[in-house]
Enzyme design. Structure first.
Site, PDB file in Angstrom:
ATOM      1  N   HIS A   5       0.670  -1.088  -0.494  1.00 36.38           N
ATOM      2  CA  HIS A   5       0.290  -0.354  -0.259  1.00 36.38           C
ATOM      3  C   HIS A   5       0.800   1.640  -0.415  1.00 36.38           C
ATOM      4  O   HIS A   5       1.419   1.416   0.748  1.00 36.38           O
ATOM      5  CB  HIS A   5      -0.992   0.176   0.938  1.00 36.38           C
ATOM      6  N   ASP A  57       6.142   0.631   6.578  1.00 36.12           N
ATOM      7  CA  ASP A  57       4.981   0.245   6.358  1.00 36.12           C
ATOM      8  C   ASP A  57       4.340   1.475   5.389  1.00 36.12           C
ATOM      9  O   ASP A  57       4.204   2.862   5.873  1.00 36.12           O
ATOM     10  CB  ASP A  57       4.247   0.277   7.838  1.00 36.12           C
ATOM     11  N   GLU A  88      -4.651   1.814   2.344  1.00 34.32           N
ATOM     12  CA  GLU A  88      -4.752   0.484   3.477  1.00 34.32           C
ATOM     13  C   GLU A  88      -5.091   0.839   5.291  1.00 34.32           C
ATOM     14  O   GLU A  88      -5.927   0.101   5.562  1.00 34.32           O
ATOM     15  CB  GLU A  88      -3.322  -0.014   2.754  1.00 34.32           C
ATOM     16  N   GLU A  89      -3.603   2.546   5.608  1.00 29.20           N
ATOM     17  CA  GLU A  89      -4.298   2.321   6.720  1.00 29.20           C
ATOM     18  C   GLU A  89      -5.515   3.276   7.199  1.00 29.20           C
ATOM     19  O   GLU A  89      -5.854   2.391   7.908  1.00 29.20           O
ATOM     20  CB  GLU A  89      -2.814   3.643   7.124  1.00 29.20           C
ATOM     21  N   ASP A 107       3.299  -6.082   3.227  1.00 31.01           N
ATOM     22  CA  ASP A 107       3.175  -5.465   4.133  1.00 31.01           C
ATOM     23  C   ASP A 107       3.068  -6.224   5.827  1.00 31.01           C
ATOM     24  O   ASP A 107       2.575  -5.407   5.906  1.00 31.01           O
ATOM     25  CB  ASP A 107       1.525  -4.989   3.804  1.00 31.01           C
ATOM     26  N   HIS A 155       3.789   2.745  12.494  1.00 33.27           N
ATOM     27  CA  HIS A 155       2.675   3.594  12.301  1.00 33.27           C
ATOM     28  C   HIS A 155       3.983   4.806  13.686  1.00 33.27           C
ATOM     29  O   HIS A 155       2.510   5.341  14.560  1.00 33.27           O
ATOM     30  CB  HIS A 155       1.738   3.653  13.170  1.00 33.27           C
TER      31      HIS A 155
END
Lengths: 464, 464
Positions: free
Chosen positions: B287, B299, B333-334, B361, B431
């Site tokens: 993503h 990520d 995606e997130e 991912d 994140h």
């Protein structure tokens, strides 16, 4: 009487059942190994020990104050584990000192210079006080010296620029394939009249860290020795490109390292005595000395604290080994192997029976498995344990070497083994100022220690 | 005539033998896979692409300028590979903006405050402009809300402090076990009258980075929604200890994040058409959006460039797929999965036949293997390929989920798969502002891309 007898009998039965049950529960291999991993990941001490070794002590070159501090610290920590015995084994070690920071540049036209990052190789002689400035000739490995011959080399600095092969999956193989230019480059180049050597750092990555490491002059006369330094991979590429544009480039470098007389040092040793076969010894360890540029967290602080952790994990999980399990923190692996040699010498002189030796000296990365130097028969036995490690994603069980420090123990009765962590990042750090504590992941370190403890548990339980 | 015929026949035979030999040489699986790995490790482009995405563009939150820049950049790079088609697939995405940096402290006695590191969870509402200051009550997961009840919770801030379990080897399992407190904590706590929630960062390591991530209010009315923030693990431990000493602590936090209307965005898609079965599609991707705190290197910049690399590796090794191989860089995606849903919707509406979908991912770490969501029959076939990966230390072939973005493609005819890199370090970065390019190792990234390309090669060659 009869009734009483019955009661006794029932009680005996109950006791037998209870003990069998407890006994069985305690010795299931899966369960013991899970206990070891769980304990390492939740109550491990290795990361804190490594933090102290790295950040409170730092690089631990043989013969340095830091090496002695590391001996004192690890001995005290091993004492605090409440094992059966902790001692220091005296060993004389070489003492080489880097001196003030090295300095180097290349000059494309008079007055136009580019500074480059270098560091003296361990064991190198100094340059003359004013440094060396000379033409520089690039070679792709030691073999090329003969091709070029004295005509092209005499009076110049030789630039060994054979890179590590990026396509090999095991980066230690790439290292083995070109480390000869670092170890023997100065000796060989001097035979063709070179004034000094500059060696591409043993690093797969392009970065600005020069990587030191051992080199040797063999039995060359002192006045024939030429200085040797490593250059960072980025600077090596820049120098190589610049040489293609202008082969007349002059290179300057200055270093004032020095070899002193041998000094007193120690291997640090601790053991838990075996309950039923105390004369059979299982030994495991790493090397406590390191190079001086970083803090030696991966090479080999990690291996030391993982080995110490094995004793901690046996204590914490209540496992009492049948055989004697002994940790050795070897001194002087990097530039002499004096600790490994001394340990084997003393073991032989005392007729100690070592059945297994395991070394961790490949960095504190996620463990992938082990390599074994053993007979085929013993290796078959070991492969029978492999499935016990699969839940921990430890799959690699292959024949191979154990490790430098335990090498001198080799005989036909001992199995040697090496912990094999993931090798992809190792040479980003190895022997450079980038080998620091912050580059070690706590879980990866702990998983390595748990893998070692699990293997040692199995060797202790089943023997060879 | 006879002679000429014979010569012709011999020539034909020679041609047939030669072509068979060449053909055979070109399609040996071991050789093709070695070519793929060698090329990735020596000529891979992924690391440079990731450098650009991370350091020239940065965090790519859905609806941001950076997300659009990433679309433009990756499309241009895919165009430059000379594949058959590159296009953008429109999709509307949510746009949430963090606003000015969040601020928080706890007050043990009036005037004695300790600042703590927090960040708003993605999708959270703002606090009132002056912030929220209230008592704070610690809970060990969502389940404990019911135990405490409205009496103890109303008018307070709820501090979700269930830690990730360190003893699980797969860190994604630890994540799954406690991420509900981040995703649904605010919604659930608001039912008991809480004013806001503070959630322990999903991080196994003790450090100072708060980790954001998606949360949801479900269909809760806007005026009932309470703000939610993550707190770093170090600060969570400090707060927890302080609360044990003094349960009357007041907690203050302020954030001014905001949800805007949906905006236009795109999935980036590129493909090489299959030579003999162009209607059978093999899709793979990562993503392109990321959270905003770091630069989204692990990520999921890593998954994007690895997927792009697959096409590059097929081009560079001269492999012409029989089936159509297609990379998709999914958007959003997130915090919405809009890209994954849109891709599946369009595929269904066009009656496209997807036989295999592979997602990367889980970070750009050393690949350990793959998980497969497939029938038992297909999985047996896949396991037959496992030994081809062992020279690359890729051992893990297990049933499991594929990935979020490819999930909407699921039906009985498709095999879904996920690349499974080593997971130990993933949540150190995930994140947080610590998810940055310098934390990605070039070789580890390249090995992942080569593993993907090798699996796709096998699926293309043998089908299901």
């Amino acid at each position: 009487m009869k009734n009483s007898y019955r009661v006794k009998n029932k009680l005996t039965l109950l006791i037998v059942i209870t003990f069998s049950y407890l006994g069985f529960a305690q010795i299931t291999d899966q369960e013991q190994i899970k206990k070891i991993y769980d304990t390492a990941l939740s109550q491990g001490k290795g990361y804190d020990w490594l933090n102290y070794l790295s950040n409170q002590i730092g690089g631990r070159l043989s013969g340095s104050i830091q090496a002695q501090q590391a001996i004192d610290y690890t001995k005290a920590q091993l004492d605090s584990l409440g094992v059966d015995e902790v001692w220091l084994q005296p060993v004389m070690v070489p003492k080489w000192v880097r001196g003030t920071p090295e300095f180097a540049y290349f000059e494309t036209t008079p007055g136009v210079t580019t500074n480059v990052a270098i560091c003296a190789l361990g064991g190198s002689v100094a340059t003359p006080q004013q440094g060396i400035k000379a033409g520089i000739i690039e070679v792709d490995g030691i073999e090329q010296l003969t091709v070029l011959g004295k005509d092209k080399i005499e009076g110049k600095i030789v630039f060994f620029n054979k890179p590590m092969d990026p396509t090999l999956i095991n980066t230690f193989s790439s290292y083995s394939n070109c480390v000869d230019q670092r170890y023997a480059g100065a000796l060989e180049a001097s035979k063709f009249g070179a004034l000094g050597v500059i060696v591409r750092s043993m690093n797969l990555r392009l970065d600005d860290f020069p990587h030191t490491g051992s080199m040797s002059y063999g039995d060359q006369l002192v006045n024939e020795r030429i200085p040797a330094a490593a250059i960072s991979t980025n600077a090596a590429d820049l120098l190589s490109t610049s040489l293609k544009l202008n082969p007349e480039i002059k290179f300057y470098f200055k270093q004032n390292c020095k070899q002193f007389d041998d000094v007193q040092s120690f291997n640090v040793i601790a053991e838990i005595k075996g309950t039923s076969k105390p004369d059979e010894i299982i030994v495991f360890g790493g090397h406590l000395d390191s190079w001086d540029l970083g803090d030696g967290a991966h090479d080999d602080g990690a291996g030391c604290v993982q080995s110490m952790e094995v004793l901690n994990l046996f204590k914490k999980t209540g496992y009492k080994p049948k055989r004697t399990v002994r940790v050795v923190l070897f001194m002087n692996e990097e530039n002499g192997l004096r600790g490994g040699n001394k340990y084997a010498e003393v073991a032989a002189s005392q007729n100690e029976k070592h059945i297994f030796a395991l070394e961790s000296d490949s960095g504190g990365f996620t463990p992938r498995g082990f390599s074994f130097d053993s007979t085929d028969k013993d290796f078959e036995k070991i492969k029978g344990w492999k499935s016990l490690f699969e839940p921990y994603l430890v799959h690699y069980f292959e024949k191979g070497s154990g490790g430098a420090d335990i090498g001198p123990l080799k005989n036909e009765d001992i199995v040697l083994a090496g912990l094999r962590p993931d090798s992809q990042r190792y040479f980003d750090h190895h022997h450079s100022e980038n080998d620091t504590f912050d580059q070690v992941n706590k879980r990866e370190l702990e998983l390595g220690a748990a893998s070692m403890a699990s293997l040692i548990y199995l060797v202790d339980k089943y023997g060879f």
